[in-house]
Motif scaffolding. Structure first.
Motif, PDB file in Angstrom:
ATOM      1  N   ALA A  35      -0.012  49.121  36.760  1.00  0.00           N
ATOM      2  CA  ALA A  35      -0.392  50.482  36.345  1.00  0.00           C
ATOM      3  C   ALA A  35      -1.774  50.842  36.898  1.00  0.00           C
ATOM      4  O   ALA A  35      -1.992  51.966  37.377  1.00  0.00           O
ATOM      5  CB  ALA A  35      -0.375  50.601  34.826  1.00  0.00           C
ATOM      6  N   ALA A  36      -2.701  49.887  36.845  1.00  0.00           N
ATOM      7  CA  ALA A  36      -4.051  50.139  37.374  1.00  0.00           C
ATOM      8  C   ALA A  36      -4.006  50.379  38.874  1.00  0.00           C
ATOM      9  O   ALA A  36      -4.672  51.294  39.389  1.00  0.00           O
ATOM     10  CB  ALA A  36      -4.969  48.963  37.048  1.00  0.00           C
ATOM     11  N   ASN A  37      -3.212  49.565  39.582  1.00  0.00           N
ATOM     12  CA  ASN A  37      -3.089  49.752  41.037  1.00  0.00           C
ATOM     13  C   ASN A  37      -2.474  51.108  41.372  1.00  0.00           C
ATOM     14  O   ASN A  37      -2.912  51.774  42.308  1.00  0.00           O
ATOM     15  CB  ASN A  37      -2.258  48.622  41.659  1.00  0.00           C
ATOM     16  CG  ASN A  37      -3.024  47.323  41.742  1.00  0.00           C
ATOM     17  OD1 ASN A  37      -4.245  47.305  41.706  1.00  0.00           O
ATOM     18  ND2 ASN A  37      -2.315  46.214  41.848  1.00  0.00           N
ATOM     19  N   GLU A  38      -1.472  51.527  40.602  1.00  0.00           N
ATOM     20  CA  GLU A  38      -0.860  52.841  40.823  1.00  0.00           C
ATOM     21  C   GLU A  38      -1.865  53.956  40.549  1.00  0.00           C
ATOM     22  O   GLU A  38      -1.937  54.929  41.303  1.00  0.00           O
ATOM     23  CB  GLU A  38       0.388  53.004  39.943  1.00  0.00           C
ATOM     24  CG  GLU A  38       1.561  52.161  40.397  1.00  0.00           C
ATOM     25  CD  GLU A  38       2.745  52.220  39.439  1.00  0.00           C
ATOM     26  OE1 GLU A  38       2.652  52.902  38.391  1.00  0.00           O
ATOM     27  OE2 GLU A  38       3.757  51.568  39.748  1.00  0.00           O
ATOM     28  N   LYS A  39      -2.632  53.779  39.467  1.00  0.00           N
ATOM     29  CA  LYS A  39      -3.640  54.787  39.132  1.00  0.00           C
ATOM     30  C   LYS A  39      -4.698  54.866  40.234  1.00  0.00           C
ATOM     31  O   LYS A  39      -5.108  55.958  40.640  1.00  0.00           O
ATOM     32  CB  LYS A  39      -4.290  54.432  37.800  1.00  0.00           C
ATOM     33  CG  LYS A  39      -5.219  55.490  37.271  1.00  0.00           C
ATOM     34  CD  LYS A  39      -5.723  55.126  35.887  1.00  0.00           C
ATOM     35  CE  LYS A  39      -6.656  56.195  35.362  1.00  0.00           C
ATOM     36  NZ  LYS A  39      -7.163  55.869  34.025  1.00  0.00           N
ATOM     37  N   ILE A  40      -5.130  53.715  40.739  1.00  0.00           N
ATOM     38  CA  ILE A  40      -6.120  53.679  41.826  1.00  0.00           C
ATOM     39  C   ILE A  40      -5.550  54.336  43.078  1.00  0.00           C
ATOM     40  O   ILE A  40      -6.227  55.124  43.744  1.00  0.00           O
ATOM     41  CB  ILE A  40      -6.560  52.218  42.112  1.00  0.00           C
ATOM     42  CG1 ILE A  40      -7.427  51.711  40.960  1.00  0.00           C
ATOM     43  CG2 ILE A  40      -7.301  52.118  43.432  1.00  0.00           C
ATOM     44  CD1 ILE A  40      -7.692  50.214  41.001  1.00  0.00           C
ATOM     45  N   MET A  42      -3.175  56.590  43.222  1.00  0.00           N
ATOM     46  CA  MET A  42      -3.073  58.038  42.995  1.00  0.00           C
ATOM     47  C   MET A  42      -4.435  58.704  43.129  1.00  0.00           C
ATOM     48  O   MET A  42      -4.558  59.773  43.728  1.00  0.00           O
ATOM     49  CB  MET A  42      -2.449  58.315  41.625  1.00  0.00           C
ATOM     50  CG  MET A  42      -0.960  58.016  41.566  1.00  0.00           C
ATOM     51  SD  MET A  42      -0.205  58.127  39.919  1.00  0.00           S
ATOM     52  CE  MET A  42      -0.889  59.598  39.250  1.00  0.00           C
ATOM     53  N   GLU A  43      -5.469  58.071  42.583  1.00  0.00           N
ATOM     54  CA  GLU A  43      -6.826  58.622  42.682  1.00  0.00           C
ATOM     55  C   GLU A  43      -7.282  58.652  44.133  1.00  0.00           C
ATOM     56  O   GLU A  43      -7.877  59.626  44.595  1.00  0.00           O
ATOM     57  CB  GLU A  43      -7.800  57.789  41.837  1.00  0.00           C
ATOM     58  CG  GLU A  43      -9.232  58.253  41.906  1.00  0.00           C
ATOM     59  CD  GLU A  43      -9.464  59.634  41.341  1.00  0.00           C
ATOM     60  OE1 GLU A  43     -10.508  60.219  41.656  1.00  0.00           O
ATOM     61  OE2 GLU A  43      -8.616  60.156  40.585  1.00  0.00           O
ATOM     62  N   ARG A  46      -5.492  61.441  45.785  1.00  0.00           N
ATOM     63  CA  ARG A  46      -6.061  62.728  45.352  1.00  0.00           C
ATOM     64  C   ARG A  46      -7.360  63.011  46.101  1.00  0.00           C
ATOM     65  O   ARG A  46      -7.581  64.117  46.597  1.00  0.00           O
ATOM     66  CB  ARG A  46      -6.313  62.707  43.846  1.00  0.00           C
ATOM     67  CG  ARG A  46      -6.796  64.042  43.285  1.00  0.00           C
ATOM     68  CD  ARG A  46      -7.217  63.913  41.832  1.00  0.00           C
ATOM     69  NE  ARG A  46      -8.408  63.098  41.656  1.00  0.00           N
ATOM     70  CZ  ARG A  46      -9.655  63.487  41.936  1.00  0.00           C
ATOM     71  NH1 ARG A  46      -9.878  64.680  42.438  1.00  0.00           N
ATOM     72  NH2 ARG A  46     -10.683  62.690  41.714  1.00  0.00           N
TER      73      ARG A  46
END
Length: 115
Positions: A35-40, A42-43, A46
């Motif tokens: 989840a953290a890797n996906e969030k990173i 995505m950021e 972005r």
């Protein structure tokens, strides 16, 4: 002996429970990591998209400024050409007259020498 067997059974149960909890913790850690890797990611995407948009805006602004400057340069060139044409038209007759007079004077001078 039953208490030794009971203790052994409790210890084996505790070992199994501990192994299960370790596996659950590993799985939870893997989910958190994913989840953290996906969030990173995505950021990062972005920010990359934001940078691309900013770059597009800068390029468009630069292109627009360059076009405007080119128009101004073209207009100044056009005005300079018109000014030069007017100046040429103002002096062309005097220059031609002067050149003709100089040429005639040279011809006359050379004719006088021949005589």
């Amino acid at each position: 002996m039953p208490s030794l067997q009971e203790a052994l059974a409790v210890l084996l149960g505790a070992e199994s429970e501990g192994a299960r909890e370790v596996e659950e913790a590993k799985a939870e850690a893997e989910r958190i990591k994913k989840a953290a890797n996906e969030k990173i990611a995505m950021e990062r995407q972005r920010r990359l998209n934001g940078a691309k948009e900013k770059a597009k805006a800068i390029i468009e602004s630069s292109r627009s400024a360059a076009e405007e400057e080119a128009k101004q340069i073209l207009e100044v060139g056009k005005m300079e050409r018109q000014r030069a044409r007017r100046r040429f038209n103002e002096v062309v007759e005097a220059v031609v007259d002067s050149l003709v007079k100089e040429h005639v004077a040279k011809i006359l001078k050379s004719k006088e020498r021949e005589i």
